[in-house]
Scaffold this motif. Structure first.
Motif, short mmCIF file in Angstrom:
data_model
loop_
_atom_site.label_atom_id
_atom_site.label_comp_id
_atom_site.label_asym_id
_atom_site.label_seq_id
_atom_site.Cartn_x
_atom_site.Cartn_y
_atom_site.Cartn_z
N ARG A 70 9.67 12.71 -2.13
CA ARG A 70 10.77 11.74 -2.10
C ARG A 70 10.87 11.18 -0.69
O ARG A 70 10.91 11.92 0.28
N VAL A 71 10.96 9.86 -0.61
CA VAL A 71 10.92 9.21 0.71
C VAL A 71 12.34 9.02 1.26
O VAL A 71 13.32 9.09 0.51
N PRO A 72 12.46 8.74 2.57
CA PRO A 72 13.78 8.52 3.16
C PRO A 72 14.55 7.42 2.44
O PRO A 72 13.97 6.45 1.93
N GLU A 96 9.53 -1.03 0.12
CA GLU A 96 8.27 -1.01 -0.62
C GLU A 96 7.06 -0.81 0.31
O GLU A 96 6.17 -0.01 0.03
N GLU A 97 7.07 -1.56 1.42
CA GLU A 97 5.94 -1.48 2.35
C GLU A 97 5.83 -0.08 2.95
O GLU A 97 4.74 0.48 3.07
N GLN A 98 6.98 0.47 3.31
CA GLN A 98 6.97 1.82 3.90
C GLN A 98 6.50 2.87 2.90
O GLN A 98 5.78 3.79 3.25
N GLU A 100 3.24 5.27 3.24
CA GLU A 100 3.33 6.73 3.12
C GLU A 100 2.32 7.25 2.08
O GLU A 100 1.63 8.24 2.29
N VAL A 101 2.23 6.52 0.97
CA VAL A 101 1.29 6.92 -0.08
C VAL A 101 -0.14 6.86 0.47
O VAL A 101 -0.97 7.74 0.23
N PHE A 126 12.84 -4.15 -1.93
CA PHE A 126 11.86 -4.16 -3.05
C PHE A 126 11.81 -5.54 -3.69
O PHE A 126 12.40 -5.77 -4.75
N PRO A 127 11.10 -6.47 -3.04
CA PRO A 127 11.08 -7.85 -3.55
C PRO A 127 10.45 -7.97 -4.93
O PRO A 127 10.84 -8.85 -5.70
N ASN A 128 9.51 -7.11 -5.26
CA ASN A 128 8.87 -7.24 -6.57
C ASN A 128 8.64 -5.86 -7.20
O ASN A 128 7.55 -5.31 -7.18
#
Ligand code: GAL
Length: 695
Positions: A240-242, A247-249, A253-254, A289-291
């Motif tokens: 789980r991310v911060p 989306e970019e971050q 991370e992935v 999260f634009p898309n």
């Protein structure tokens, strides 16, 4: 005569002894009043039970056929010794206790396994550091070491005196001491009572028997719908991310997981995925999260599922705020309206909203937070709900209702989900949600894991942060042997590799988790079909009467004994029978307590004689099609293991679309054989390589 009055009249006629007049005792006769509903399962209806109980508002089917397949067993308790009466608007229930009898269950406890000697008020809440009944799943179900258990099926705060109260009319009075002269005088004299007080004018009790405690638990689990079978991806590694990651971050991370060779199956987004949280809109934030659709697709292309955080409160600027308002309670949570999830209208409005915004975009599931407590944060008991459910009752079932609702949304798409939740109760066994919390004591997290096995719920000792690399590694090792292996970095932004000096060891144990998926998936199939908890307390294991707070079984053959920061060695209780080291195959002991010193790199794991552990080769994402499986055999006993296989993602298995593969291994001749039973389809495996671990 009102419906209620008529029901009361009929009850009085049938049982001949029980009315609900507030001023008179109403005694229930258990020698006559038990109604058999399946093999080893009986119901008793005391007085005039509430219309709403722990199970009444949930959608699941008891697995009666599977219950009937368990060996028949009588109730090992003198029914004449059990008493129940309605008095002063409350129901008083008493079960006799034998001298040596032990009591387990009674909610998700974090510090004690055996419950005799405790007083509690079972009340859904965030666990606050003591086993006083306030917990995430205060399931009012006890299991007795005599071989029976009882569910007190009331959505009420229930007082429990588990071997603490002493009655004047007891057959086994405590020894009479003189405190002035006797050193044996005790502030807690001997009690042969297990007593419950339910604040309702009646209650349904469900009795379960079994030749062993495990059989009692199995009957209970199957009665509650049988265990969950997660989608296969659910058993991989979760991160789980911060909370405010974009989306970019997330993509970065992935990418970092890939670059470093760390496994990842599910990425969890925290409140920041929404335009507003606390209260929630459940709508994607276009800035971060634009898309969303493309984002979820991009993750899917990498074999990674997306899980979204939600909590119950609906924000005033949520698209469906006006529509849902009439179906919400009188009070709010952080300014959010609380939907009454017992109502069809609520399920429709909220269901459409969650489907449109998330599920139809490919989101694999949810983390349903804060449906437990604390008292300041959720609706108080003075709240009322449009269905007529009171604040107290709603508190006891809110988490269960959310689970039932959310599981239903995925079920209707014939798609399995797996997620997280902060509250549950009886009736949630078949729902695909694992409990977690903010409390962070590592030892207590393991004790909760053990206790979850008595009460039909799942628990994850999630990892968040650590003071030292040693603690980090120890926590990672333990979580990889739990129902949901997760790093929850919502607040700290930790990564599996955050502690550079143990990066490789952390990676290794995460890879081990992935390798174990064939074994774990079969383990969960036995939870679903046979009610066997995937992670089990030692006292549910044949040949083991001990109830340690820090070691447990995973599946049929693995015994896991985690170490905690600061420890270099620990004691491990090995039940009767030969046990072997998981890593080397060496013999360790038989029915003894051993001391082990595994070093920092390893979590001690032992395998039963004849244990067969099917494993994938190490991999960072789950394979799409069939791959070879390596079949490890331990010990000296020739043995067999039925490996479970299905499509890993739909509910078709409930209609018989699955296959068992029989793995037979004989160490004497070092040969093994895999046979597909019933000519079934094979989805996951294409070769079976046997490895005899014990030389
Ligand atoms: C907490 C929850 C955390 C995290 C946080 C986000 O209640 O337990 O895991 O999700 O909320 O605000």
């Amino acid at each position: 005569m009102s419906g209620k009055g008529f029901f009361l009249f009929v009850t009085v006629l049938i049982l001949g002894a029980c009315g609900t007049d507030k001023h008179h005792n109403c005694q229930f006769d258990f020698t006559k009043g038990l109604e058999k509903v399946a093999s080893g399962v009986w119901k008793a209806e005391i007085g005039n039970p509430d219309k709403v109980n722990l199970l009444s508002e949930l959608d699941f089917n008891p697995k009666i056929d599977a219950i009937n397949n368990i060996e028949e067993a009588e109730l090992p308790v003198d029914k004449a010794e059990i008493t129940a009466e309605v008095f002063d608007g409350k129901t008083y229930i008493r079960f006799p206790l034998d001298k040596e009898e032990k009591i387990y269950g009674l909610g998700l406890n974090f510090q004690s396994v055996q419950q005799r000697g405790r007083i509690a008020r079972l009340h859904v809440d965030h666990y606050g550091g003591s086993d006083n009944g306030r917990t995430h799943a205060p399931v009012p179900f006890f299991v007795s070491s005599k071989g029976y258990g009882v569910l007190i099926n009331a959505a009420r705060y229930i007082d429990v005196y588990a071997g603490t109260s002493v009655r004047k009319d007891t057959k086994n009075p405590p020894v009479l001491y003189n405190r002035n002269t006797d050193r044996d005088w005790s502030a807690q004299p001997y009690s042969d009572n297990l007593e419950f007080l339910v604040s309702a004018e009646g209650v349904e009790l469900v009795f379960f028997s079994g030749k062993s405690m495990l059989d009692v638990v199995r009957r209970f689990n199957l009665y509650n719908g049988g265990g969950v079978l997660p989608p296969k991806w659910g058993l991989g590694f979760w991160h789980r991310v911060p909370t405010l990651f974009s989306e970019e971050q997330v993509k970065e991370e992935v990418g970092e997981f890939k670059k470093r060779g760390f496994p990842l199956s599910v990425i969890g987004l925290e409140p920041g995925w929404m335009t507003r949280a606390y209260p929630c809109t459940y709508q994607w934030d276009p800035g971060r999260f634009p898309n969303p659709e493309a984002f979820v697709k991009d993750m899917a292309a990498q074999n990674i599922k997306v899980n979204l955080w939600v909590n119950p409160g609906v924000a005033p600027d949520c698209e469906i705020a006006l529509e849902i308002e009439p179906y919400t309670g009188t009070h709010t949570e952080w300014n959010g309206m609380l939907p009454d999830y017992s109502m069809a209208q609520t399920k429709k409005i909220m269901g459409d909203h969650f489907s449109r915004n998330a599920i139809d975009k490919g989101v694999s599931g949810f983390k349903m937070d804060e449906n437990d407590g604390y008292d300041f944060w959720v609706a108080p008991d003075v709240a009322k709900y449009p269905s007529g459910i009171s604040g107290e009752q709603m508190r006891q079932i809110y988490g269960s209702l959310m689970q039932s609702f959310m599981a239903g949304l995925y079920r209707r798409k014939n798609e399995r989900t797996y997620g997280l939740v902060r509250a549950g109760n009886a009736g949630t066994t078949s729902y695909p949600f694992v409990i977690y919390n903010d409390y962070y004591n590592h030892r207590d997290f393991i004790t909760a894991l053990i206790n979850s096995s008595f009460i039909g719920v799942l628990w994850t000792p999630e990892v968040r942060a650590s003071k030292t690399s040693e603690e980090w590694l120890r926590r990672m090792q333990a979580v990889c042997f739990s129902p949901l292996a997760m790093l929850n970095a919502w607040a700290d932004g930790t990564k599996p590799w955050s502690f550079a000096d143990v990066e490789e060891q952390v990676r290794q144990v995460m890879m081990l988790r992935m390798s174990l998926i064939p074994y774990l998936y079969t383990t969960f199939a036995h939870y679903a079909f046979d009610g066997i908890p995937p992670v089990r307390a030692m006292c549910l294991e044949p040949g083991c009467e001990a109830d340690p707070k820090d070691q447990f079984m995973v599946g049929e053959s693995l015994l896991v004994a985690p170490l905690f920061a600061g420890e270099t060695s620990r004691k491990v209780i090995l039940p009767k029978g030969k046990w072997y080291d998981f890593y080397t195959g060496d013999f360790v002991g038989d029915g003894v307590t051993v001391s082990v010193e595994p070093g920092l790199d390893k979590i001690p794991v032992f395998v039963k004689d004849g244990g067969i552990i099917p494993m994938y080769e190490p991999m960072t994402t789950l394979p799409e099609g069939p791959v070879p499986v390596s079949v490890r055999h331990y010990g000296v006993k020739a043995s067999s293991f039925d490996l479970y296989d299905d499509d890993g993602r739909t509910y078709d298995y409930e209609n018989g679309v699955y296959t068992w593969i029989r793995l037979v291994a004989d160490p004497a001749v070092a040969s093994g054989k895999a046979t597909v039973l019933d000519d079934g389809t094979i989805w996951s495996f294409n070769d079976y390589e046997f490895k005899f671990m014990t030389k």
